[in-house]
Structure formats: C-alpha cells, structure tokens
Write a protein that holds these residues in place. Structure first.
Motif, PDB file in Angstrom:
ATOM      1  N   ASN A  66      63.913  53.228  57.493  1.00 25.76           N
ATOM      2  CA  ASN A  66      63.878  53.338  58.954  1.00 25.76           C
ATOM      3  C   ASN A  66      65.271  53.114  59.521  1.00 25.76           C
ATOM      4  O   ASN A  66      65.847  52.046  59.358  1.00 25.76           O
ATOM      5  CB  ASN A  66      62.903  52.317  59.541  1.00 25.76           C
ATOM      6  CG  ASN A  66      61.480  52.655  59.175  1.00 25.76           C
ATOM      7  OD1 ASN A  66      61.014  53.751  59.431  1.00 25.76           O
ATOM      8  ND2 ASN A  66      60.794  51.717  58.549  1.00 25.76           N
TER       9      ASN A  66
ATOM     10  N   ASP B 121      67.632  56.825  63.984  1.00 23.81           N
ATOM     11  CA  ASP B 121      66.958  58.054  64.413  1.00 23.81           C
ATOM     12  C   ASP B 121      65.552  58.186  63.821  1.00 23.81           C
ATOM     13  O   ASP B 121      65.019  59.281  63.718  1.00 23.81           O
ATOM     14  CB  ASP B 121      67.815  59.272  64.098  1.00 23.81           C
ATOM     15  CG  ASP B 121      68.291  59.330  62.647  1.00 23.81           C
ATOM     16  OD1 ASP B 121      67.985  58.400  61.866  1.00 23.81           O
ATOM     17  OD2 ASP B 121      68.985  60.301  62.302  1.00 23.81           O
TER      18      ASP B 121
ATOM     19  N   ASP C 129      72.462  56.592  60.874  1.00 25.29           N
ATOM     20  CA  ASP C 129      71.563  57.715  61.163  1.00 25.29           C
ATOM     21  C   ASP C 129      71.884  58.881  60.228  1.00 25.29           C
ATOM     22  O   ASP C 129      72.832  58.817  59.442  1.00 25.29           O
ATOM     23  CB  ASP C 129      71.670  58.136  62.625  1.00 25.29           C
ATOM     24  CG  ASP C 129      73.091  58.490  63.051  1.00 25.29           C
ATOM     25  OD1 ASP C 129      73.878  58.985  62.215  1.00 25.29           O
ATOM     26  OD2 ASP C 129      73.427  58.251  64.220  1.00 25.29           O
ATOM     27  N   LYS C 130      71.073  59.923  60.326  1.00 26.76           N
ATOM     28  CA  LYS C 130      71.204  61.065  59.427  1.00 26.76           C
ATOM     29  C   LYS C 130      72.565  61.748  59.539  1.00 26.76           C
ATOM     30  O   LYS C 130      73.209  62.032  58.524  1.00 26.76           O
ATOM     31  CB  LYS C 130      70.081  62.077  59.693  1.00 26.76           C
ATOM     32  CG  LYS C 130      70.125  63.275  58.759  1.00 26.76           C
ATOM     33  CD  LYS C 130      68.892  64.143  58.823  1.00 26.76           C
ATOM     34  CE  LYS C 130      68.574  64.646  60.194  1.00 26.76           C
ATOM     35  NZ  LYS C 130      67.477  65.626  60.220  1.00 26.76           N
TER      36      LYS C 130
ATOM     37  N   GLU D  15      64.603  61.672  53.856  1.00 25.95           N
ATOM     38  CA  GLU D  15      65.284  62.971  53.974  1.00 25.95           C
ATOM     39  C   GLU D  15      66.772  62.823  53.656  1.00 25.95           C
ATOM     40  O   GLU D  15      67.358  63.654  52.950  1.00 25.95           O
ATOM     41  CB  GLU D  15      65.120  63.548  55.378  1.00 25.95           C
ATOM     42  CG  GLU D  15      65.841  64.869  55.558  1.00 25.95           C
ATOM     43  CD  GLU D  15      65.842  65.391  56.986  1.00 25.95           C
ATOM     44  OE1 GLU D  15      66.568  66.366  57.239  1.00 25.95           O
ATOM     45  OE2 GLU D  15      65.147  64.831  57.846  1.00 25.95           O
ATOM     46  N   ILE D  16      67.382  61.757  54.164  1.00 28.42           N
ATOM     47  CA  ILE D  16      68.805  61.507  53.885  1.00 28.42           C
ATOM     48  C   ILE D  16      69.026  61.344  52.393  1.00 28.42           C
ATOM     49  O   ILE D  16      69.935  61.946  51.818  1.00 28.42           O
ATOM     50  CB  ILE D  16      69.293  60.261  54.654  1.00 28.42           C
ATOM     51  CG1 ILE D  16      69.307  60.531  56.151  1.00 28.42           C
ATOM     52  CG2 ILE D  16      70.662  59.815  54.161  1.00 28.42           C
ATOM     53  CD1 ILE D  16      69.478  59.285  57.015  1.00 28.42           C
TER      54      ILE D  16
ATOM     55  N   ARG E 258      68.785  64.638  50.556  1.00 21.43           N
ATOM     56  CA  ARG E 258      69.945  65.511  50.838  1.00 21.43           C
ATOM     57  C   ARG E 258      71.215  64.999  50.187  1.00 21.43           C
ATOM     58  O   ARG E 258      72.012  65.796  49.686  1.00 21.43           O
ATOM     59  CB  ARG E 258      70.132  65.684  52.341  1.00 21.43           C
ATOM     60  CG  ARG E 258      68.963  66.427  52.941  1.00 21.43           C
ATOM     61  CD  ARG E 258      69.204  67.387  54.037  1.00 21.43           C
ATOM     62  NE  ARG E 258      70.485  67.959  54.230  1.00 21.43           N
ATOM     63  CZ  ARG E 258      70.996  68.200  55.444  1.00 21.43           C
ATOM     64  NH1 ARG E 258      70.331  67.867  56.537  1.00 21.43           N
ATOM     65  NH2 ARG E 258      72.170  68.770  55.566  1.00 21.43           N
TER      66      ARG E 258
ATOM     67  N   THR F  91      64.125  58.436  58.797  1.00 22.93           N
ATOM     68  CA  THR F  91      64.850  59.562  58.206  1.00 22.93           C
ATOM     69  C   THR F  91      65.442  59.256  56.829  1.00 22.93           C
ATOM     70  O   THR F  91      65.997  60.151  56.193  1.00 22.93           O
ATOM     71  CB  THR F  91      65.980  60.024  59.147  1.00 22.93           C
ATOM     72  OG1 THR F  91      66.850  58.910  59.398  1.00 22.93           O
ATOM     73  CG2 THR F  91      65.427  60.559  60.462  1.00 22.93           C
TER      74      THR F  91
END
Length: 141
Positions: free
Chosen positions: A55, A58, A35-36, A64-65, A68, A61
C-alpha cells in the motif's frame, strides 16, 4: 556483498529507517519512492534489489510496481509489508515477501540472499527464516 537497493515505501519514517539500516550494512540506496511513477523512474537506474510495500501513496499499487520492476528492469523484488496476505500466492517476477515489522538482521539476511540469487551463486543457502519465497529460486540475473 555490495548492492544497490530501491526502497518503495510511502511512510517516510519507515523508509528512512530502512534506508539507514541498509546503509549501515554497506548497501547503496538508489532512492525512496512513495508511488508508482517515482518507483518506475528510480527502477530505470538499475538497482539490484527493490524492497516494495503493498500500500503506497497512490493506493495498493505495490504488486503492479513489483511486477514491472522485475519485468521491465530485471530488478529482484522482495515485498516488505504488514499485509503479506494481499499478495496471495505471489506476484509475477517477485522473489517473496518479508513481513513488517522486519528486524535489521532479517533485512540483511534477505538482501544478501537476493543478491546471491542475482549473482548466480551455485550453493545458495536456504532462504532466511523471515522470508516467504513465492517460487523456487532461480540462479540467474
């Protein structure tokens, strides 16, 4: 070529198989994140490459991960997913996408290619056939 790899995958069997494949090729895995929160925590350990699913536990995400990890930690990101179309034309900071299921040879070629980009090799070969590159490669760490 040694490298530290972060695996971002919530299906534990898939993640463990990927981890075993990478370790068989001599790479060090810094961990598996589902998860993130765990991905960003492991991202702070300075991996060279992150292999990120879209996928996760969570939700969707992964993009986005990946963005970042690239922006905040300078990690070279490659998505490894059965849903490459979910990434559209790419994700900011990410190198590209490898479709699942990925065979060990394609994983090896992709990780070696990404590590070559990170090291700034001047004469990089073309990207591996299985890797769809989002943007023209840039030779900087």
């Amino acid at each position: 070529m040694a490298g530290r790899i972060l695996i971002v995958e919530d299906e534990i069997i898939v993640a463990m198989d990927l981890e075993a494949t990478l370790e068989d090729f001599g790479f060090e895995t810094v961990g598996i994140a589902a998860d993130k929160a765990s991905a960003l925590q492991l991202g702070a350990t300075n991996p060279d490459v992150a292999l990120v699913d879209v996928n996760l536990r969570d939700g969707p995400t992964g993009p986005e991960i990946g963005a970042r990890l690239a922006r905040d930690f300078g990690v070279k990101v490659v998505f490894i997913t059965a849903n490459p179309r979910m990434l559209g034309d790419g994700v900011s900071g990410a190198i590209g996408v490898l479709p699942k299921p990925a065979d060990p040879h394609s994983i090896l070629q992709t990780v070696e290619y990404i590590l070559g980009l990170k090291s700034g090799q001047n004469h990089m070969p073309a990207p591996p056939p299985a890797l769809t590159v989002f943007n023209a490669p840039q030779n900087h760490a």
